[in-house]
Enzyme design. Structure first.
Site, PDB file in Angstrom:
ATOM      1  N   LYS A 182       0.564  56.266  -5.051  1.00  0.00           N
ATOM      2  CA  LYS A 182       0.359  56.455  -3.649  1.00  0.00           C
ATOM      3  C   LYS A 182       0.842  57.906  -3.362  1.00  0.00           C
ATOM      4  CE  LYS A 182       2.051  54.837   0.804  1.00  0.00           C
ATOM      5  NZ  LYS A 182       2.741  53.614   1.481  1.00  0.00           N
ATOM      6  N   ARG A 192       0.383  55.307  10.954  1.00  0.00           N
ATOM      7  CA  ARG A 192       1.332  55.339  11.720  1.00  0.00           C
ATOM      8  C   ARG A 192       1.957  55.280  13.074  1.00  0.00           C
ATOM      9  NH1 ARG A 192       3.953  60.023   7.462  1.00  0.00           N
ATOM     10  NH2 ARG A 192       3.571  58.775   5.693  1.00  0.00           N
ATOM     11  N   ARG A 204       8.099  61.322   3.763  1.00  0.00           N
ATOM     12  CA  ARG A 204       8.230  60.545   2.455  1.00  0.00           C
ATOM     13  C   ARG A 204       7.952  61.092   1.182  1.00  0.00           C
ATOM     14  NH1 ARG A 204       5.409  55.926   6.455  1.00  0.00           N
ATOM     15  NH2 ARG A 204       7.353  55.599   7.555  1.00  0.00           N
ATOM     16  N   LYS A 235      -4.305  55.317  -3.863  1.00  0.00           N
ATOM     17  CA  LYS A 235      -4.208  55.710  -2.192  1.00  0.00           C
ATOM     18  C   LYS A 235      -3.741  57.063  -2.142  1.00  0.00           C
ATOM     19  CE  LYS A 235      -1.859  53.829   1.615  1.00  0.00           C
ATOM     20  NZ  LYS A 235      -0.756  53.044   2.308  1.00  0.00           N
TER      21      LYS A 235
HETATM   22  C1  PBG Z   1       3.542  51.468   4.543  1.00  0.00           C
HETATM   23  C2  PBG Z   1       2.162  51.974   4.327  1.00  0.00           C
HETATM   24  C3  PBG Z   1       1.489  53.032   4.744  1.00  0.00           C
HETATM   25  C4  PBG Z   1       0.098  52.945   4.742  1.00  0.00           C
HETATM   26  C5  PBG Z   1      -0.081  51.572   4.091  1.00  0.00           C
HETATM   27  N1  PBG Z   1       1.171  51.117   3.745  1.00  0.00           N
HETATM   28  C6  PBG Z   1       2.156  54.313   5.621  1.00  0.00           C
HETATM   29  C7  PBG Z   1       2.871  55.222   4.967  1.00  0.00           C
HETATM   30  O1  PBG Z   1       3.058  55.043   3.634  1.00  0.00           O
HETATM   31  O2  PBG Z   1       3.213  56.104   5.503  1.00  0.00           O
HETATM   32  C8  PBG Z   1      -0.895  53.637   5.117  1.00  0.00           C
HETATM   33  C9  PBG Z   1      -2.224  52.989   5.415  1.00  0.00           C
HETATM   34  C10 PBG Z   1      -3.150  53.820   5.970  1.00  0.00           C
HETATM   35  O3  PBG Z   1      -3.217  54.847   6.389  1.00  0.00           O
HETATM   36  O4  PBG Z   1      -4.272  53.117   6.391  1.00  0.00           O
HETATM   37  N2  PBG Z   1       4.526  52.380   3.593  1.00  0.00           N
END
Ligand code: PBG
Length: 311
Positions: A182, A192, A204, A235
């Protein structure tokens, strides 16, 4: 003749629809930055799932969004047996036992500071303390009827911690779909807003991956596979299709790819202005993700796409 020799097809059974669940009743709250996507209360999400089921969506990915007042530094409400995800999962499984319920497992929607884990005294995320929290929450989701837990926090060692906790409690059939690679991406912007999970300070990058790193993704995947992941995820999607291909070739496990909020909103935004043809652009995008090696595609377009092709 083109159909005869076509190499890639989008697998309708491999599409996953993400859903945002909020407190309240009869709530369907459109998300400004994601045209066509809404937040649903538990009763409304069940109604939405019936529609999804009717068009042939086989799996949903739940994101819980608790009320602001329920958030604290330790994401306590995330493992509350009566929490938002727990209630939504139970209600969906009750109404539609065959619809696969996946729950995103993270703390950022549940902490008052918006980070994905517990903070240490310096304000950094404490990886190991966060593991206990994730294990506890995974167990509570499994109790509620969740079929697959999907840790998205990027803490090291979480898959092993979650697997052990689930097995020790007899949830040997609850699967883990790990957000293995990720990236710290700008494409999560609209999410968000949708999940009200923008960090109160900092970013993050200390726990999510550097977009410049491809080999590191293979290491992250290898570790998650060794720890017992059942499905590994990459992702976002479009800017990382080379990583998807490399991951596909490095493991025999199913590979999931998350076509994220920003990718959705870019397509929607351009289509709304008449700059691109939405139907063709979505088809092309999902095909490219499948061609790169995705078995499972998580996309906000799942419902629309299936409604069209299964009609
Ligand atoms: C939670 C999470 C996120 C997404 C999925 N789970 C946000 C992030 O890590 O900031 C993003 C999903 C999307 O943008 O469609 N940690």
């Amino acid at each position: 003749m083109r159909a005869l020799v076509r190499e890639t097809r989008i697998n309708p059974d491999g599409l996953v629809q993400p859903l945002f669940v909020v407190e309240g009743t009869n709530v369907v709250q459109p998300i400004g930055s994601m045209p066509g996507v809404s937040r649903y209360s538990v009763d409304a999400v069940v109604r939405e799932c019936r529609e999804l089921d009717a068009v042939g969506v086989r799996a949903v990915l739940l994101f819980g969004i608790p009320d602001e007042a329920q958030k604290d530094a330790y994401a306590t409400v995330n493992y509350d047996p009566n929490g938002i995800v727990q209630r939504a999962a139970a209600a969906i499984k009750d109404a539609l036992p065959k619809l696969l319920v996946i729950a995103d497992l993270c703390n950022c929607e549940y902490t008052d500071h918006g980070h994905c884990g517990i903070l240490d005294h310096t304000g950094d995320v404490d990886n190991d303390q966060t593991l206990d929290l994730l294990a506890k929450t995974a167990l509570s989701y499994a109790h509620a009827g969740v079929d697959i837990v999907a840790p998205s926090d990027m803490m090291d060692g979480r898959v092993a911690a979650i697997r052990t906790a689930l097995d020790d409690d007899g949830f040997t059939k609850t699967a883990i779909m790990s957000y293995a690679a990720k990236y710290a991406s700008a494409f999560y912007g609209p999410f968000r807003e949708a999940a009200e999970s923008t960090p109160a300070f900092g970013d993050r990058r200390t726990y999510q991956m550097d977009p410049a790193n491809g080999r590191e993704a293979l290491k992250e995947v290898r570790l998650d596979v060794e720890e017992g992941a059942d499905i590994v995820m990459v992702k976002p999607a479009m800017a990382y299709l080379d990583v998807v291909r490399a991951v596909r070739e490095s493991t025999d496990l199913p590979v999931a790819v998350y076509h994220v909020s920003g990718e959705y909103s870019m397509l929607k935004g351009a289509a709304e202005r008449g700059w691109i043809d939405e139907v063709r652009a979505v088809e092309e995008t999902l095909t490219a993700i499948a061609r790169a090696g995705a078995d499972v595609i998580i996309t906000y377009f799942a419902k629309d796409y299936l409604r069209r092709v299964r009609a």
